[in-house]
Scaffold this motif. Structure first.
Motif, PDB file in Angstrom:
ATOM      1  N   MET A  30       0.838  -1.210   0.000  1.00 60.00           N
ATOM      2  CA  MET A  30       0.000   0.000   0.000  1.00 60.00           C
ATOM      3  C   MET A  30       0.871   1.258   0.000  1.00 60.00           C
ATOM      4  SD  MET A  30      -3.116  -0.899  -0.284  1.00 60.00           S
ATOM      5  CE  MET A  30      -3.941   0.644   0.080  1.00 60.00           C
ATOM      6  N   VAL A  31       2.003   1.214   0.708  1.00 64.51           N
ATOM      7  CA  VAL A  31       2.931   2.360   0.730  1.00 64.51           C
ATOM      8  C   VAL A  31       3.582   2.536  -0.637  1.00 64.51           C
ATOM      9  CG1 VAL A  31       5.109   3.227   1.712  1.00 64.51           C
ATOM     10  CG2 VAL A  31       3.376   2.253   3.218  1.00 64.51           C
ATOM     11  N   LEU A  32       3.846   1.432  -1.338  1.00 66.90           N
ATOM     12  CA  LEU A  32       4.461   1.486  -2.672  1.00 66.90           C
ATOM     13  C   LEU A  32       3.631   2.302  -3.658  1.00 66.90           C
ATOM     14  CD1 LEU A  32       5.914  -2.065  -3.438  1.00 66.90           C
ATOM     15  CD2 LEU A  32       7.131   0.090  -3.561  1.00 66.90           C
ATOM     16  N   GLN A  33       2.322   2.367  -3.433  1.00 66.40           N
ATOM     17  CA  GLN A  33       1.445   3.075  -4.363  1.00 66.40           C
ATOM     18  C   GLN A  33       1.399   4.582  -4.111  1.00 66.40           C
ATOM     19  OE1 GLN A  33      -2.254   0.811  -5.593  1.00 66.40           O
ATOM     20  NE2 GLN A  33      -1.834  -0.173  -3.629  1.00 66.40           N
ATOM     21  N   LEU A  34       1.990   5.028  -3.013  1.00 67.32           N
ATOM     22  CA  LEU A  34       1.941   6.446  -2.653  1.00 67.32           C
ATOM     23  C   LEU A  34       2.991   7.245  -3.415  1.00 67.32           C
ATOM     24  CD1 LEU A  34       1.614   6.153   1.239  1.00 67.32           C
ATOM     25  CD2 LEU A  34      -0.245   6.533  -0.395  1.00 67.32           C
ATOM     26  N   SER A  35       2.650   8.518  -3.665  1.00 65.93           N
ATOM     27  CA  SER A  35       3.650   9.453  -4.199  1.00 65.93           C
ATOM     28  C   SER A  35       3.986  10.439  -3.075  1.00 65.93           C
ATOM     29  CB  SER A  35       3.101  10.191  -5.416  1.00 65.93           C
ATOM     30  OG  SER A  35       1.887  10.846  -5.102  1.00 65.93           O
ATOM     31  N   PHE A  36       5.232  10.938  -3.079  1.00 64.16           N
ATOM     32  CA  PHE A  36       5.708  11.752  -1.958  1.00 64.16           C
ATOM     33  C   PHE A  36       6.061  13.170  -2.379  1.00 64.16           C
ATOM     34  CE2 PHE A  36       6.291   7.387  -0.678  1.00 64.16           C
ATOM     35  CZ  PHE A  36       5.880   7.403   0.645  1.00 64.16           C
ATOM     36  N   CYS A  37       5.953  14.057  -1.404  1.00 65.29           N
ATOM     37  CA  CYS A  37       6.238  15.475  -1.635  1.00 65.29           C
ATOM     38  C   CYS A  37       7.754  15.723  -1.628  1.00 65.29           C
ATOM     39  CB  CYS A  37       5.570  16.315  -0.555  1.00 65.29           C
ATOM     40  SG  CYS A  37       3.799  15.972  -0.402  1.00 65.29           S
ATOM     41  N   THR A  38       8.124  16.979  -1.755  1.00 66.99           N
ATOM     42  CA  THR A  38       9.555  17.331  -1.780  1.00 66.99           C
ATOM     43  C   THR A  38      10.182  17.260  -0.393  1.00 66.99           C
ATOM     44  OG1 THR A  38       8.906  19.646  -1.640  1.00 66.99           O
ATOM     45  CG2 THR A  38       9.437  18.778  -3.843  1.00 66.99           C
ATOM     46  N   ASP A  39       9.370  17.472   0.654  1.00 65.49           N
ATOM     47  CA  ASP A  39       9.880  17.377   2.025  1.00 65.49           C
ATOM     48  C   ASP A  39       9.901  15.906   2.433  1.00 65.49           C
ATOM     49  OD1 ASP A  39      10.728  17.828   4.589  1.00 65.49           O
ATOM     50  OD2 ASP A  39       8.746  18.428   5.347  1.00 65.49           O
ATOM     51  N   LEU A  40      11.086  15.322   2.463  1.00 68.85           N
ATOM     52  CA  LEU A  40      11.227  13.884   2.724  1.00 68.85           C
ATOM     53  C   LEU A  40      11.940  13.613   4.048  1.00 68.85           C
ATOM     54  CD1 LEU A  40      12.167  12.834  -0.902  1.00 68.85           C
ATOM     55  CD2 LEU A  40       9.961  12.549   0.209  1.00 68.85           C
ATOM     56  N   LYS A  41      11.788  14.536   5.001  1.00 71.69           N
ATOM     57  CA  LYS A  41      12.425  14.372   6.311  1.00 71.69           C
ATOM     58  C   LYS A  41      11.500  13.602   7.252  1.00 71.69           C
ATOM     59  CE  LYS A  41      15.102  18.644   5.945  1.00 71.69           C
ATOM     60  NZ  LYS A  41      15.264  20.028   6.464  1.00 71.69           N
ATOM     61  N   LEU A  52       5.800   3.566   9.898  1.00 75.82           N
ATOM     62  CA  LEU A  52       4.687   3.692   8.957  1.00 75.82           C
ATOM     63  C   LEU A  52       3.934   5.013   9.100  1.00 75.82           C
ATOM     64  CD1 LEU A  52       2.924   2.408   6.750  1.00 75.82           C
ATOM     65  CD2 LEU A  52       1.589   1.314   8.550  1.00 75.82           C
ATOM     66  N   ALA A  53       3.579   5.380  10.322  1.00 76.68           N
ATOM     67  CA  ALA A  53       2.806   6.606  10.555  1.00 76.68           C
ATOM     68  C   ALA A  53       3.533   7.846  10.037  1.00 76.68           C
ATOM     69  CB  ALA A  53       2.504   6.759  12.051  1.00 76.68           C
ATOM     70  N   GLN A  54       4.848   7.881  10.220  1.00 73.79           N
ATOM     71  CA  GLN A  54       5.654   9.031   9.781  1.00 73.79           C
ATOM     72  C   GLN A  54       5.763   9.069   8.255  1.00 73.79           C
ATOM     73  OE1 GLN A  54       6.524  11.339  11.840  1.00 73.79           O
ATOM     74  NE2 GLN A  54       6.085  10.243  13.740  1.00 73.79           N
ATOM     75  N   ILE A  55       5.868   7.906   7.625  1.00 72.91           N
ATOM     76  CA  ILE A  55       5.953   7.846   6.158  1.00 72.91           C
ATOM     77  C   ILE A  55       4.633   8.317   5.532  1.00 72.91           C
ATOM     78  CG2 ILE A  55       6.174   6.274   4.177  1.00 72.91           C
ATOM     79  CD1 ILE A  55       8.118   4.630   5.891  1.00 72.91           C
ATOM     80  N   LEU A  56       3.512   7.899   6.122  1.00 71.41           N
ATOM     81  CA  LEU A  56       2.202   8.298   5.598  1.00 71.41           C
ATOM     82  C   LEU A  56       2.001   9.810   5.666  1.00 71.41           C
ATOM     83  CD1 LEU A  56      -0.178   5.500   6.986  1.00 71.41           C
ATOM     84  CD2 LEU A  56       0.889   5.661   4.733  1.00 71.41           C
ATOM     85  N   LYS A  57       2.582  10.448   6.682  1.00 70.28           N
ATOM     86  CA  LYS A  57       2.467  11.912   6.820  1.00 70.28           C
ATOM     87  C   LYS A  57       3.194  12.661   5.706  1.00 70.28           C
ATOM     88  CE  LYS A  57       1.937  11.983  11.867  1.00 70.28           C
ATOM     89  NZ  LYS A  57       2.599  12.297  13.152  1.00 70.28           N
ATOM     90  N   LEU A  58       4.207  12.021   5.100  1.00 74.60           N
ATOM     91  CA  LEU A  58       4.993  12.669   4.047  1.00 74.60           C
ATOM     92  C   LEU A  58       4.372  12.515   2.664  1.00 74.60           C
ATOM     93  CD1 LEU A  58       8.633  11.569   5.045  1.00 74.60           C
ATOM     94  CD2 LEU A  58       7.450  13.681   5.646  1.00 74.60           C
ATOM     95  N   ALA A  59       3.350  11.661   2.546  1.00 76.69           N
ATOM     96  CA  ALA A  59       2.767  11.375   1.235  1.00 76.69           C
ATOM     97  C   ALA A  59       1.933  12.546   0.718  1.00 76.69           C
ATOM     98  CB  ALA A  59       1.908  10.125   1.320  1.00 76.69           C
ATOM     99  N   CYS A  60       2.021  12.774  -0.596  1.00 80.86           N
ATOM    100  CA  CYS A  60       1.194  13.797  -1.249  1.00 80.86           C
ATOM    101  C   CYS A  60      -0.127  13.204  -1.717  1.00 80.86           C
ATOM    102  CB  CYS A  60       1.936  14.361  -2.463  1.00 80.86           C
ATOM    103  SG  CYS A  60       3.254  15.492  -2.007  1.00 80.86           S
ATOM    104  N   SER A  61      -0.108  11.924  -2.056  1.00 81.00           N
ATOM    105  CA  SER A  61      -1.336  11.275  -2.527  1.00 81.00           C
ATOM    106  C   SER A  61      -2.248  10.928  -1.350  1.00 81.00           C
ATOM    107  CB  SER A  61      -0.979  10.011  -3.327  1.00 81.00           C
ATOM    108  OG  SER A  61      -0.084   9.209  -2.601  1.00 81.00           O
ATOM    109  N   ASP A  62      -3.461  10.535  -1.672  1.00 77.98           N
ATOM    110  CA  ASP A  62      -4.477  10.242  -0.656  1.00 77.98           C
ATOM    111  C   ASP A  62      -4.080   8.995   0.158  1.00 77.98           C
ATOM    112  OD1 ASP A  62      -6.825  10.347   0.795  1.00 77.98           O
ATOM    113  OD2 ASP A  62      -7.935   9.141  -0.656  1.00 77.98           O
ATOM    114  N   THR A  63      -4.075   9.123   1.488  1.00 73.93           N
ATOM    115  CA  THR A  63      -3.670   8.011   2.371  1.00 73.93           C
ATOM    116  C   THR A  63      -4.847   7.443   3.166  1.00 73.93           C
ATOM    117  OG1 THR A  63      -3.079   9.576   4.137  1.00 73.93           O
ATOM    118  CG2 THR A  63      -1.308   8.895   2.636  1.00 73.93           C
ATOM    119  N   LEU A  64      -6.079   7.738   2.725  1.00 73.98           N
ATOM    120  CA  LEU A  64      -7.262   7.290   3.468  1.00 73.98           C
ATOM    121  C   LEU A  64      -7.288   5.774   3.612  1.00 73.98           C
ATOM    122  CD1 LEU A  64     -10.008   7.884   4.832  1.00 73.98           C
ATOM    123  CD2 LEU A  64     -11.053   7.702   2.551  1.00 73.98           C
ATOM    124  N   ILE A  65      -7.061   5.052   2.501  1.00 71.77           N
ATOM    125  CA  ILE A  65      -7.097   3.578   2.538  1.00 71.77           C
ATOM    126  C   ILE A  65      -5.969   3.052   3.430  1.00 71.77           C
ATOM    127  CG2 ILE A  65      -6.891   1.461   1.162  1.00 71.77           C
ATOM    128  CD1 ILE A  65      -8.135   3.053  -1.171  1.00 71.77           C
TER     129      ILE A  65
END
Length: 315
Positions: free
Chosen positions: A163-174, A182-195
């Motif tokens: 599910m994380v593999l399908q996400l796209s991420f913003c420029t801020d990757l800290k 997992l929770a911290q990675i989801l916060k960095l995603a630009c795409s929808d993380t509802l699922i």
């Protein structure tokens, strides 16, 4: 198969770690290296003691050896990379490295959780059904319980990782943590993380609340069974067989709940990171001490193992 090709353009994340103070880094490196070595040594000694002493070839110690192996693997997923980052003062972790760390972290923490539940069931059978213990807790069932726990852990971690593999991420990757959580990675995603978030809550409910309910049920039956024992010595002996496991359960769930409440009441990622040290590093380090200090059989096996090795070296 299409999921595997939906990888983002991200090449690496930045792990901010526990502190950005350069003067603290040597102290943190020394502290975590020492804790890691103690964890490795303590858990390896438990595995060797259980393997070398025929008196410990019972279901309880079989599960304990597996717990020690999982604790070694769990800590090794996080601490070595953290030590390398501190030593090189390079906080980067590759995209593939981050997802790999996330996957194995989730496998081993889930396995830890399920093993504690299996051990609670073992104690329940030993105390509530002592005459049928050997029949019920046969080698086939013990092996099956380990394999089922491993299968559930692998599938759960795989589902989250895909599910994380399908996400796209913003420029801020800290990532304001010392590992890829997992929770911290989801916060960095630009795409929808509802699922992703629904999946996190669902799996946490099933694999967190479920096993804990099993442990509570087992110990409710154990306590009621012990209270019916007429002699005080019998009660003490029965309670002592559960003491080590109960201590480890309180330590594991206590630290996990502590991290959850810390993240709920504070907006400081650094405080959450410091709290996370308890269940990722401190708990696996303390487990061998809890079992060896409270258990005469383990102490005896460790003593004979060390004396044999010492004698072979001296000769």
């Amino acid at each position: 198969l299409m999921v595997l090709f939906l990888v983002t353009e991200v090449s690496e994340f930045i792990l901010l770690g526990l502190s950005e103070d350069p003067e603290l880094l040597p102290l943190l490196f020394g502290l975590f290296l020492t804790m890691y070595l103690v964890t490795m040594l303590g858990n390896l000694l438990i595995i060797l003691a259980v393997g070398s002493d025929s008196h410990l070839h019972t279901p309880m110690y079989f599960f304990l050896a597996n717990l020690s192996f999982v604790d070694i693997s769990f800590t090794s997923t996080i601490v070595p990379k953290m030590l390398v980052n501190i030593q090189t003062q390079n906080k980067a972790i590759t995209y593939a490295g981050c997802l790999t760390q996330l996957y194995f972290f989730m496998v081993f923490i889930c396995m830890d959780n399920l093993l504690l539940t299996v051990m609670a069931y073992d104690r329940y059978v030993a105390i509530c059904h002592p005459l049928h213990y050997v029949v019920i807790m046969n080698p086939r069932l013990c092996g099956l319980l380990i394999l089922v726990s491993l299968f559930i852990s692998i599938m759960s971690a795989l589902l989250h990782s895909l599910m994380v593999l399908q996400l796209s991420f913003c420029t801020d990757l800290k990532i304001p943590h010392f590992f890829c959580e997992l929770a911290q990675i989801l916060k960095l995603a630009c795409s929808d993380t509802l699922i992703n978030n629904i999946l996190v809550y669902l799996m946490t409910s099933l694999l967190g609340v479920g096993p804990l309910s099993g442990i509570i049920f087992s110990y409710t039956r154990i306590v009621s069974s012990i209270l019916r024992v007429p002699s005080t010595n019998g009660k003490v002996k029965a309670f002592s067989t559960c003491g080590s496991h109960l201590s480890v359960v309180f330590l594991f769930y206590g630290t996990c709940v502590g991290v959850y409440f810390t993240s709920a009441v504070t907006h400081s990622p650094q405080k959450v990171s410091v709290a996370s040290v308890m269940y990722t590093v401190v708990t696996p380090m303390l487990n061998p001490f809890i079992y060896s200090l409270r258990n005469k059989d383990v102490k005896g096996a460790l003593g004979s193992l060390l004396s044999r090795n010492f004698n072979s070296i001296s000769h």
